[in-house]
Design a protein around this motif. Structure first.
Motif, PDB file in Angstrom:
ATOM      1  N   LEU A   1      -7.493  -3.488   9.926  1.00 27.51           N
ATOM      2  CA  LEU A   1      -7.123  -2.269  10.650  1.00 27.51           C
ATOM      3  C   LEU A   1      -8.333  -1.384  10.985  1.00 27.51           C
ATOM      4  O   LEU A   1      -8.179  -0.326  11.600  1.00 27.51           O
ATOM      5  CB  LEU A   1      -6.113  -1.454   9.833  1.00 27.51           C
ATOM      6  CG  LEU A   1      -4.768  -2.128   9.557  1.00 27.51           C
ATOM      7  CD1 LEU A   1      -3.955  -1.315   8.560  1.00 27.51           C
ATOM      8  CD2 LEU A   1      -3.996  -2.306  10.860  1.00 27.51           C
ATOM      9  N   GLY A   2      -9.523  -1.788  10.559  1.00 27.03           N
ATOM     10  CA  GLY A   2     -10.714  -0.975  10.797  1.00 27.03           C
ATOM     11  C   GLY A   2     -10.763   0.266   9.916  1.00 27.03           C
ATOM     12  O   GLY A   2     -11.339   1.288  10.300  1.00 27.03           O
ATOM     13  N   LEU A   3     -10.170   0.177   8.715  1.00 23.57           N
ATOM     14  CA  LEU A   3     -10.122   1.294   7.767  1.00 23.57           C
ATOM     15  C   LEU A   3     -10.860   0.911   6.490  1.00 23.57           C
ATOM     16  O   LEU A   3     -11.262  -0.228   6.320  1.00 23.57           O
ATOM     17  CB  LEU A   3      -8.663   1.647   7.448  1.00 23.57           C
ATOM     18  CG  LEU A   3      -7.762   2.005   8.633  1.00 23.57           C
ATOM     19  CD1 LEU A   3      -6.306   2.091   8.203  1.00 23.57           C
ATOM     20  CD2 LEU A   3      -8.209   3.302   9.271  1.00 23.57           C
TER      21      LEU A   3
ATOM     22  N   PHE B   1       0.879  -1.166   0.000  1.00 27.01           N
ATOM     23  CA  PHE B   1       0.000   0.000   0.000  1.00 27.01           C
ATOM     24  C   PHE B   1       0.919   1.219   0.000  1.00 27.01           C
ATOM     25  O   PHE B   1       2.117   1.100   0.178  1.00 27.01           O
ATOM     26  CB  PHE B   1      -0.925   0.014   1.223  1.00 27.01           C
ATOM     27  CG  PHE B   1      -0.231   0.344   2.524  1.00 27.01           C
ATOM     28  CD1 PHE B   1      -0.349   1.596   3.087  1.00 27.01           C
ATOM     29  CD2 PHE B   1       0.565  -0.604   3.168  1.00 27.01           C
ATOM     30  CE1 PHE B   1       0.303   1.911   4.276  1.00 27.01           C
ATOM     31  CE2 PHE B   1       1.210  -0.309   4.355  1.00 27.01           C
ATOM     32  CZ  PHE B   1       1.079   0.951   4.911  1.00 27.01           C
ATOM     33  N   ASP B   2       0.360   2.401  -0.211  1.00 24.38           N
ATOM     34  CA  ASP B   2       1.198   3.600  -0.276  1.00 24.38           C
ATOM     35  C   ASP B   2       1.059   4.525   0.913  1.00 24.38           C
ATOM     36  O   ASP B   2       2.030   5.130   1.334  1.00 24.38           O
ATOM     37  CB  ASP B   2       0.915   4.371  -1.568  1.00 24.38           C
ATOM     38  CG  ASP B   2       1.448   3.630  -2.779  1.00 24.38           C
ATOM     39  OD1 ASP B   2       2.645   3.301  -2.785  1.00 24.38           O
ATOM     40  OD2 ASP B   2       0.663   3.355  -3.698  1.00 24.38           O
ATOM     41  N   CYS B   3      -0.157   4.668   1.451  1.00 24.54           N
ATOM     42  CA  CYS B   3      -0.323   5.602   2.560  1.00 24.54           C
ATOM     43  C   CYS B   3      -1.594   5.298   3.340  1.00 24.54           C
ATOM     44  O   CYS B   3      -2.459   4.543   2.883  1.00 24.54           O
ATOM     45  CB  CYS B   3      -0.304   7.048   2.072  1.00 24.54           C
ATOM     46  SG  CYS B   3      -1.307   7.402   0.626  1.00 24.54           S
ATOM     47  N   VAL B   4      -1.672   5.925   4.511  1.00 25.28           N
ATOM     48  CA  VAL B   4      -2.808   5.696   5.397  1.00 25.28           C
ATOM     49  C   VAL B   4      -3.108   6.983   6.159  1.00 25.28           C
ATOM     50  O   VAL B   4      -2.203   7.756   6.462  1.00 25.28           O
ATOM     51  CB  VAL B   4      -2.511   4.527   6.373  1.00 25.28           C
ATOM     52  CG1 VAL B   4      -1.348   4.838   7.279  1.00 25.28           C
ATOM     53  CG2 VAL B   4      -3.727   4.140   7.181  1.00 25.28           C
ATOM     54  N   THR B   5      -4.393   7.233   6.413  1.00 22.55           N
ATOM     55  CA  THR B   5      -4.819   8.315   7.297  1.00 22.55           C
ATOM     56  C   THR B   5      -5.837   7.731   8.262  1.00 22.55           C
ATOM     57  O   THR B   5      -6.876   7.219   7.834  1.00 22.55           O
ATOM     58  CB  THR B   5      -5.417   9.528   6.539  1.00 22.55           C
ATOM     59  OG1 THR B   5      -6.076  10.377   7.493  1.00 22.55           O
ATOM     60  CG2 THR B   5      -6.379   9.155   5.447  1.00 22.55           C
ATOM     61  N   HIS B   6      -5.508   7.763   9.532  1.00 25.58           N
ATOM     62  CA  HIS B   6      -6.421   7.226  10.544  1.00 25.58           C
ATOM     63  C   HIS B   6      -7.572   8.195  10.809  1.00 25.58           C
ATOM     64  O   HIS B   6      -8.699   7.769  11.049  1.00 25.58           O
ATOM     65  CB  HIS B   6      -5.653   6.889  11.825  1.00 25.58           C
ATOM     66  CG  HIS B   6      -4.738   5.721  11.624  1.00 25.58           C
ATOM     67  ND1 HIS B   6      -5.173   4.426  11.637  1.00 25.58           N
ATOM     68  CD2 HIS B   6      -3.413   5.671  11.346  1.00 25.58           C
ATOM     69  CE1 HIS B   6      -4.158   3.618  11.400  1.00 25.58           C
ATOM     70  NE2 HIS B   6      -3.082   4.345  11.218  1.00 25.58           N
ATOM     71  N   LYS B   7      -7.301   9.486  10.718  1.00 23.34           N
ATOM     72  CA  LYS B   7      -8.349  10.485  10.944  1.00 23.34           C
ATOM     73  C   LYS B   7      -9.501  10.299   9.953  1.00 23.34           C
ATOM     74  O   LYS B   7     -10.671  10.407  10.312  1.00 23.34           O
ATOM     75  CB  LYS B   7      -7.775  11.897  10.823  1.00 23.34           C
ATOM     76  CG  LYS B   7      -8.807  12.981  11.043  1.00 23.34           C
ATOM     77  CD  LYS B   7      -8.203  14.366  10.957  1.00 23.34           C
ATOM     78  CE  LYS B   7      -9.275  15.433  11.163  1.00 23.34           C
ATOM     79  NZ  LYS B   7      -8.734  16.776  11.035  1.00 23.34           N
TER      80      LYS B   7
END
Length: 130
Positions: free
Chosen positions: A70-72, A30-36
């Protein structure tokens, strides 16, 4: 609008989502993640615009599986010379998978091909975000 390279695309997305974090390793899947914003993201930059954008089944399965773990939500974001499209993978319906001979890697020096299971996401199934 011309083609946006993946790093430029990442930086533009980060300006919209300041907590966006790049994956630690280029081979993370994957390339990126934002939890917000709850997004687990794969970025692609295409030299040519097509009305359908290729996605490998192996990549799809990883993105959806890991995002769920991850709940995303899994997102696939593509830049073409005509704009940037984002796809919430759980919202894309009626995916048709087919086998195609495609390059093993995107490295230009390696001309080897292998059979890959892929689908083509119509840009109409996504959101034009830029």
């Amino acid at each position: 609008m011309g083609r946006v390279k993946e790093q430029e695309l990442f930086l533009w997305l980060k300006s919209q989502m300041p907590d966006l974090e790049h994956s630690e390793n280029e081979y993370d899947g994957f390339d990126c993640v934002t939890h917000k914003f709850g997004m687990f993201i794969e970025l692609k930059s295409r030299n040519t615009h097509y009305d359908t954008l290729l996605l490998e089944k192996k990549k799809y399965d990883f993105l959806v599986g890991k995002a769920n773990e991850l709940g995303l939500k899994a997102w696939y974001i593509n830049s073409t010379p005509d704009g940037v499209w984002s796809f919430l993978l759980s919202d894309v319906e009626n995916l048709v998978w087919e086998e195609k001979w495609l390059p093993v890697t995107t490295e230009f020096a390696n001309k080897s091909k292998m059979m890959k299971e892929v689908t083509f996401l119509p840009t109409t199934a996504g959101y034009k975000i830029k």
